[in-house]
Design a protein around this motif. Structure first.
Motif, short mmCIF file in Angstrom:
data_model
loop_
_atom_site.label_atom_id
_atom_site.label_comp_id
_atom_site.label_asym_id
_atom_site.label_seq_id
_atom_site.Cartn_x
_atom_site.Cartn_y
_atom_site.Cartn_z
N UNK A 22 18.42 44.62 54.61
CA UNK A 22 19.22 44.10 53.85
C UNK A 22 19.24 42.58 53.97
N UNK A 23 19.11 41.80 52.81
CA UNK A 23 18.72 40.39 53.05
C UNK A 23 20.27 39.68 53.34
N UNK A 24 20.34 38.68 54.47
CA UNK A 24 21.42 38.09 54.83
C UNK A 24 21.93 37.19 53.84
N UNK A 25 23.18 36.55 54.28
CA UNK A 25 23.75 35.63 53.12
C UNK A 25 22.89 34.12 53.13
N UNK A 26 22.39 34.04 54.25
CA UNK A 26 21.54 32.57 54.43
C UNK A 26 20.29 32.90 53.55
N UNK A 27 19.56 33.84 53.60
CA UNK A 27 18.45 34.34 52.69
C UNK A 27 18.74 34.06 51.39
N UNK A 28 19.81 34.84 50.88
CA UNK A 28 20.14 34.71 49.60
C UNK A 28 20.70 33.39 49.11
N UNK A 29 21.29 32.67 50.00
CA UNK A 29 21.46 31.12 49.54
C UNK A 29 20.27 30.40 49.41
N UNK A 30 19.26 30.52 50.26
CA UNK A 30 18.08 29.78 50.25
C UNK A 30 17.09 29.88 48.79
N UNK A 31 17.40 31.37 48.40
CA UNK A 31 16.59 31.88 47.35
C UNK A 31 17.27 31.17 46.03
N UNK A 32 18.59 31.32 46.09
CA UNK A 32 19.30 30.80 44.87
C UNK A 32 19.10 29.27 44.83
#
Length: 131
Positions: free
Chosen positions: A2-12
Motif C-alpha cells: 500500500x502506498x504511503x501518504x507521502x508517496x501519493x503526495x509526491x506523485x500528485x
C-alpha cells in the motif's frame, strides 16, 4: 504493498506540473468520434431493426394494442373464410369402361293403349277437364 501518504503526495506534485502537448484534446476527440462511427457501422441491421421495433412497441398505447388485435383477428378470420377447402378424395378401384352401345328395348305401345279404359263413363273422373 500500500502506498504511503507521502508517496501519493509526491506523485500528485509530479503530475500537477505535467501538461499535454498542444492539440492533444482535439486529436483525442477526433479519434473518439471516429471509433464511435465505426462501432455504429459495425452494428448489424437486424440489431437496429429490433431496436426500432422494441421502441415502437414501448410507445404504443393500450388502445392501439386493441386495434391491432382486432385487425389481426379479422385478417385470420378472412383468410380462413376465403381459402378454398379441398375435398378429401377416396381412391376407388378403377374398372374398365365398356364402349358398346346397347339399343334400348322398345316398349309395346299397342298393348299399353289396349290396357287403357277409354270408355265414356270413365272420362272426366280422373281430374281431366272437359271444355
Amino acid at each position: 504493498m500500500k502506498p504511503t501518504i507521502e508517496q501519493i503526495g509526491n506523485l500528485l506534485a509530479l503530475k500537477r506540473d505535467e501538461r499535454p502537448e498542444e492539440g492533444y484534446w482535439q486529436d483525442f476527440l477526433c479519434e473518439f468520434h471516429q471509433a464511435q462511427r465505426e462501432q455504429a457501422v459495425k452494428k448489424s441491421l437486424v440489431t437496429n431493426w429490433f431496436g426500432r421495433v422494441s421502441a415502437w412497441f414501448s410507445d404504443v398505447g393500450p388502445s392501439k394494442w386493441a386495434y391491432g388485435a382486432g385487425l389481426a383477428y379479422a385478417s385470420v378470420a378472412a383468410a380462413l373464410l376465403l381459402t378454398p377447402h379441398t375435398a378429401k378424395l377416396e381412391n376407388t378401384p378403377s374398372s374398365p369402361v365398356k364402349y358398346e352401345l346397347v339399343p334400348a328395348p322398345t316398349p309395346p305401345t299397342v298393348e299399353q293403349l289396349n290396357q287403357l279404359d277409354l270408355s265414356p263413363s270413365t272420362q272426366g273422373n280422373v281430374g281431366e277437364q272437359v271444355f
